[in-house]
Design a protein around this motif. Structure first.
Motif, PDB file in Angstrom:
ATOM      1  N   ILE A   1     -30.833  33.646  70.687  1.00 40.36           N
ATOM      2  CA  ILE A   1     -29.881  34.085  69.655  1.00 40.36           C
ATOM      3  C   ILE A   1     -28.714  33.121  69.444  1.00 40.36           C
ATOM      4  O   ILE A   1     -27.931  33.306  68.515  1.00 40.36           O
ATOM      5  CB  ILE A   1     -29.323  35.491  69.946  1.00 40.36           C
ATOM      6  CG1 ILE A   1     -28.546  35.513  71.269  1.00 40.36           C
ATOM      7  CG2 ILE A   1     -30.438  36.519  69.925  1.00 40.36           C
ATOM      8  CD1 ILE A   1     -27.811  36.822  71.513  1.00 40.36           C
TER       9      ILE A   1
ATOM     10  N   LYS B   1     -32.142  43.243  67.156  1.00 42.67           N
ATOM     11  CA  LYS B   1     -31.103  43.582  68.126  1.00 42.67           C
ATOM     12  C   LYS B   1     -30.722  45.059  68.048  1.00 42.67           C
ATOM     13  O   LYS B   1     -30.265  45.654  69.039  1.00 42.67           O
ATOM     14  CB  LYS B   1     -29.875  42.705  67.883  1.00 42.67           C
ATOM     15  CG  LYS B   1     -28.770  42.890  68.914  1.00 42.67           C
ATOM     16  CD  LYS B   1     -27.573  42.000  68.592  1.00 42.67           C
ATOM     17  CE  LYS B   1     -26.455  42.213  69.609  1.00 42.67           C
ATOM     18  NZ  LYS B   1     -25.263  41.395  69.283  1.00 42.67           N
TER      19      LYS B   1
ATOM     20  N   LYS C   1     -31.206  35.787  75.210  1.00 37.10           N
ATOM     21  CA  LYS C   1     -29.862  35.212  75.225  1.00 37.10           C
ATOM     22  C   LYS C   1     -29.874  33.760  74.759  1.00 37.10           C
ATOM     23  O   LYS C   1     -28.951  33.301  74.076  1.00 37.10           O
ATOM     24  CB  LYS C   1     -29.267  35.304  76.632  1.00 37.10           C
ATOM     25  CG  LYS C   1     -28.934  36.731  77.053  1.00 37.10           C
ATOM     26  CD  LYS C   1     -28.462  36.774  78.500  1.00 37.10           C
ATOM     27  CE  LYS C   1     -28.239  38.221  78.952  1.00 37.10           C
ATOM     28  NZ  LYS C   1     -27.866  38.292  80.389  1.00 37.10           N
TER      29      LYS C   1
ATOM     30  N   LYS D   1     -26.986  34.771  65.579  1.00 38.82           N
ATOM     31  CA  LYS D   1     -26.557  36.159  65.736  1.00 38.82           C
ATOM     32  C   LYS D   1     -26.357  36.898  64.419  1.00 38.82           C
ATOM     33  O   LYS D   1     -26.456  38.124  64.374  1.00 38.82           O
ATOM     34  CB  LYS D   1     -25.266  36.206  66.563  1.00 38.82           C
ATOM     35  CG  LYS D   1     -25.473  35.784  68.008  1.00 38.82           C
ATOM     36  CD  LYS D   1     -24.181  35.852  68.796  1.00 38.82           C
ATOM     37  CE  LYS D   1     -24.385  35.412  70.238  1.00 38.82           C
ATOM     38  NZ  LYS D   1     -23.136  35.437  71.018  1.00 38.82           N
ATOM     39  N   SER D   2     -26.053  36.173  63.348  1.00 38.64           N
ATOM     40  CA  SER D   2     -25.795  36.836  62.064  1.00 38.64           C
ATOM     41  C   SER D   2     -27.016  36.871  61.150  1.00 38.64           C
ATOM     42  O   SER D   2     -26.947  37.389  60.039  1.00 38.64           O
ATOM     43  CB  SER D   2     -24.639  36.133  61.338  1.00 38.64           C
ATOM     44  OG  SER D   2     -24.983  34.783  61.057  1.00 38.64           O
TER      45      SER D   2
END
Length: 335
Positions: free
Chosen positions: A28, A41, A25, A32-33
Motif C-alpha cells: 500500500i 482495505k 503494508k 493508500k488513496s
C-alpha cells in the motif's frame, strides 16, 4: 541440476496470514488513496483471511488484468492485476527474493535492493577504466539488447529454471498459476505490471549471466534488465562473444537479440548506456533523457522533484545543465 539445498522457503511461509499482512503494508505504500486499494482495505481482515484460505486450500485462481499504456520514455504496454492478486505477488516476492538475490551475479543491477541504474553506470565506468588500463589502451564496448524482452519470456523455460531451485511443488503450482495468468502469445510473456515479473526476469536472465561469467568467462560485463555490455581491448574476442551470446539466448532461453540495437564501438566514440553517453573521462545526459526530465519537472513543479533530478545530474558532467535547470525552474514555476 540438483535442487538447491539452501532453499529453505516453504509454501506455508508464503501463504501465512502474517506474511500476507506484511505484504499488505509493503504493497500500500504510495497507493493508500487508490479506489481499489480503499475498497479492499474496507474489509481488510476478511479479505486477508479469505485469500489465506484459498491459498491454503489450493483453490486460489489469479484474476484478469487491466491494460493501459505509459510513456517512459518509450511507449510501454502495462498490464495491472487486481489488488488481491498483487497482494499475492508481494507475499511471494518478500519470501523468494532474499534467496534468489544471493544467486545473482554482482554485476546484474535491475530490480534489486541497493542497486539501480546509477550503480550500473558507475560500474560500467569502472570497467571501462580497468579494461582500458586507465584509458591508455583502446577499450571496445559491445552493447546488446533483447528484442521484446518481457513479451518473449518463455513460460516453460522459466518454470524449468524455477524447478531447478524449488522442490516444493505447492510453490511451483502457485508460481505456475501466476505465470500462466498472462500471455502475449501462447506460452510467452510476463506482464510489466507485476512485481513477480521483476523477480522472474532476473531469475531467467541469471542463467545467461552465469553462462557469461563461467563459460565465456567475460571479465568486464554489466547487465541492467535486457541491456548489457561487454568491455575489452580485444575487438575480435567481443565479436566471438556476440556469436556465443546469440546462440545461447536463442537455444537455451528462446529469446533473441535485437538486431538494430547491437553496437561495437570504442569508449572514445561515446557509449550510450542507461540514459548517459559515456566517454573515457566524462559522461553527458542523453538528449532524450534531458527532454523527458524537463517535461516531468514542468508537469510536477515541486522542490522535491527538482532536488531529485539535480541529484541525478550529479552523476555526470552536467554543471551547465544544472545551472540552466535552476535558472529556468523559477520561470516554469511562475508560468
Amino acid at each position: 541440476m540438483p535442487y538447491e539445498k539452501d532453499f529453505l522457503v516453504n509454501y506455508n511461509d508464503i501463504v501465512a496470514v502474517d506474511n500476507l499482512l506484511s505484504a499488505w503494508k509493503e504493497f500500500i505504500v504510495g497507493k493508500k488513496s487508490k479506489p481499489d486499494v480503499l475498497a479492499f482495505k474496507l474489509n481488510l481482515m476478511d479479505n486477508i483471511f479469505e485469500l489465506h484460505d484459498e491459498l491454503t486450500d489450493k483453490t486460489y485462481r489469479h484474476g484478469g488484468y487491466k491494460s493501459f499504456y505509459i510513456t517512459d520514455p518509450k511507449l510501454r504496454h502495462i498490464h495491472k492485476a487486481g489488488v488481491r492478486d498483487r497482494l499475492v505477488h508481494h507475499a511471494i516476492y518478500r519470501q523468494l527474493y532474499p534467496f534468489f538475490a544471493k544467486k545473482f551475479i554482482t554485476d546484474s543491477y535491475s530490480c534489486q535492493l541497493g542497486k539501480g541504474t546509477h550503480k550500473a553506470v558507475a560500474k560500467f565506468k569502472t570497467f571501462a577504466r580497468k579494461s582500458g588500463k586507465n584509458h591508455t589502451a583502446t577499450c571496445w564496448v559491445l552493447k546488446c539488447d533483447i528484442k521484446k524482452f518481457f513479451e518473449s519470456i518463455d513460460h516453460d523455460v522459466l518454470l524449468k529454471i524455477l524447478k531447478n531451485y524449488i522442490q516444493d511443488n505447492d510453490i511451483i503450482d502457485l508460481l505456475t498459476e501466476i505465470i500462466k495468468s498472462f500471455e502475449i502469445r501462447p506460452g510467452k510473456g510476463v506482464p510489466l505490471g507485476n512485481l513477480t515479473s521483476q523477480l522472474f526476469v532476473n531469475i531467467y536472465m541469471n542463467k545467461f549471466d552465469q553462462f557469461v561469467k563461467h563459460k565465456i568467462k567475460a571479465k568486464y560485463y554489466v547487465r541492467y534488465a535486457d541491456d548489457f555490455v561487454f568491455l575489452s581491448t580485444d575487438r575480435s574476442a567481443l565479436i566471438e562473444n556476440l556469436k556465443l551470446v546469440g546462440e545461447f539466448l536463442s537455444k537455451e532461453l528462446k529469446i533473441k537479440l535485437h538486431p538494430e540495437k547491437i553496437s561495437l564501438k570504442t569508449m572514445t566514440s561515446g557509449i550510450d548506456f542507461l540514459g548517459w553517453v559515456n566517454f573515457p573521462h566524462h559522461a553527458v545526459l542523453r538528449t532524450k533523457t534531458k527532454r523527458r526530465m524537463i517535461y516531468r519537472i514542468k508537469e510536477n513543479k515541486t522542490s522535491q522533484s527538482l532536488a531529485s533530478y539535480l541529484g541525478l545530474l550529479r552523476h555526470g558532467n552536467t554543471f551547465k545543465l544544472r545551472e540552466e535547470l535552476l535558472n529556468d525552474y523559477w520561470l516554469w514555476e511562475d508560468g
